[in-house]
Scaffold this motif. Structure first.
Motif, PDB file in Angstrom:
ATOM      1  N   GLU A  13       0.881  -1.082   0.125  1.00 47.91           N
ATOM      2  CA  GLU A  13      -0.040   0.025  -0.307  1.00 47.91           C
ATOM      3  C   GLU A  13       0.841   1.322  -0.105  1.00 47.91           C
ATOM      4  O   GLU A  13       1.881   1.350   0.575  1.00 47.91           O
ATOM      5  N   THR A  14       0.443   2.434  -0.652  1.00 50.44           N
ATOM      6  CA  THR A  14       0.922   3.467  -0.791  1.00 50.44           C
ATOM      7  C   THR A  14      -0.085   4.677  -0.198  1.00 50.44           C
ATOM      8  O   THR A  14      -1.053   4.037   0.067  1.00 50.44           O
ATOM      9  N   ASP A  15       0.321   5.616   0.039  1.00 49.94           N
ATOM     10  CA  ASP A  15      -0.862   6.739   0.156  1.00 49.94           C
ATOM     11  C   ASP A  15      -2.107   6.586  -0.666  1.00 49.94           C
ATOM     12  O   ASP A  15      -3.182   6.634  -0.066  1.00 49.94           O
ATOM     13  N   ARG A  16      -1.894   6.273  -2.046  1.00 55.61           N
ATOM     14  CA  ARG A  16      -3.040   6.486  -2.931  1.00 55.61           C
ATOM     15  C   ARG A  16      -3.561   5.285  -3.444  1.00 55.61           C
ATOM     16  O   ARG A  16      -4.502   5.169  -4.245  1.00 55.61           O
ATOM     17  N   GLU A  38       4.425   6.551  -7.922  1.00 53.05           N
ATOM     18  CA  GLU A  38       4.120   6.096  -6.666  1.00 53.05           C
ATOM     19  C   GLU A  38       4.138   4.574  -6.616  1.00 53.05           C
ATOM     20  O   GLU A  38       4.600   3.979  -5.716  1.00 53.05           O
TER      21      GLU A  38
END
Length: 181
Positions: free
Chosen positions: A5-8, A108
């Motif tokens: 997972e990343t921020d978005r 990202e």
């Protein structure tokens, strides 16, 4: 099931439910610019979906061909992959739907997967090869700290002409200095 997972974003194993969105993404004219026509047939992307689902079950795992899902919409928006090779090396690639391009989501996703490759898998070098006219792919690679290592003239023939390709790469020591972790 594998997941990063990343921020978005959520990067996860592809599943058969991703097939329709994957096929649709591959049919956009701008997506097809740097591929041979035979590589853009819808049935090829259906077969690739099945292959990527099967590869996720391999032990030891050699390919992380992941679906990229938007946390906001929950929709499939692209793929990012890391394919392990001998000598602690891996190749990387990605493909994203046209609607989300220009928002930094590919960077990202690629950054998260490269970091996983270096920090968790112990990869020593990650490289990407692309058509020299694919400026968006080259820009993405350079944003990850990759440097051009090679240029191959008249390396691929499709769409009635010869295309040059370039190879860009980054070493684990450069990744640490580049501040990716």
């Amino acid at each position: 099931m594998f997941k990063l997972e990343t921020d978005r974003l959520i990067l996860r194993d592809m599943d058969l439910e991703d097939e329709c969105a994957f096929v649709a993404m591959s049919q956009h004219a701008k997506y097809q610019r740097f591929y041979d026509e035979s590589d853009c047939e819808p049935n090829k992307y259906r077969e690739l979906t099945q292959l990527f689902v099967a590869q996720a079950l391999e032990v030891p795992r050699q390919s992380f061909q992941l679906a990229v899902e938007s946390k906001d919409s929950g929709k499939f928006i692209g793929t990012v992959c890391l394919r392990l090779e001998g000598n602690l090396q891996a190749s990387m690639g990605c493909a994203f739907s046209r609607e989300i391009q220009g928002k930094g989501l590919s960077i990202e996703a690629a950054k998260a997967l490269a970091n996983f490759g270096f920090s968790e898998l112990g990869v020593q070098r990650i490289y990407a090869e692309t058509i020299s006219k694919n400026l968006a792919a080259i820009k993405l690679c350079k944003s990850l700290g990759m440097k051009q290592e090679a240029r191959f003239e008249n390396h691929r023939f499709f769409k009635g002409k010869w295309w040059d390709t370039v190879v860009l790469a980054i070493l684990s020591t450069e990744w640490e200095r580049f501040g990716q972790q």
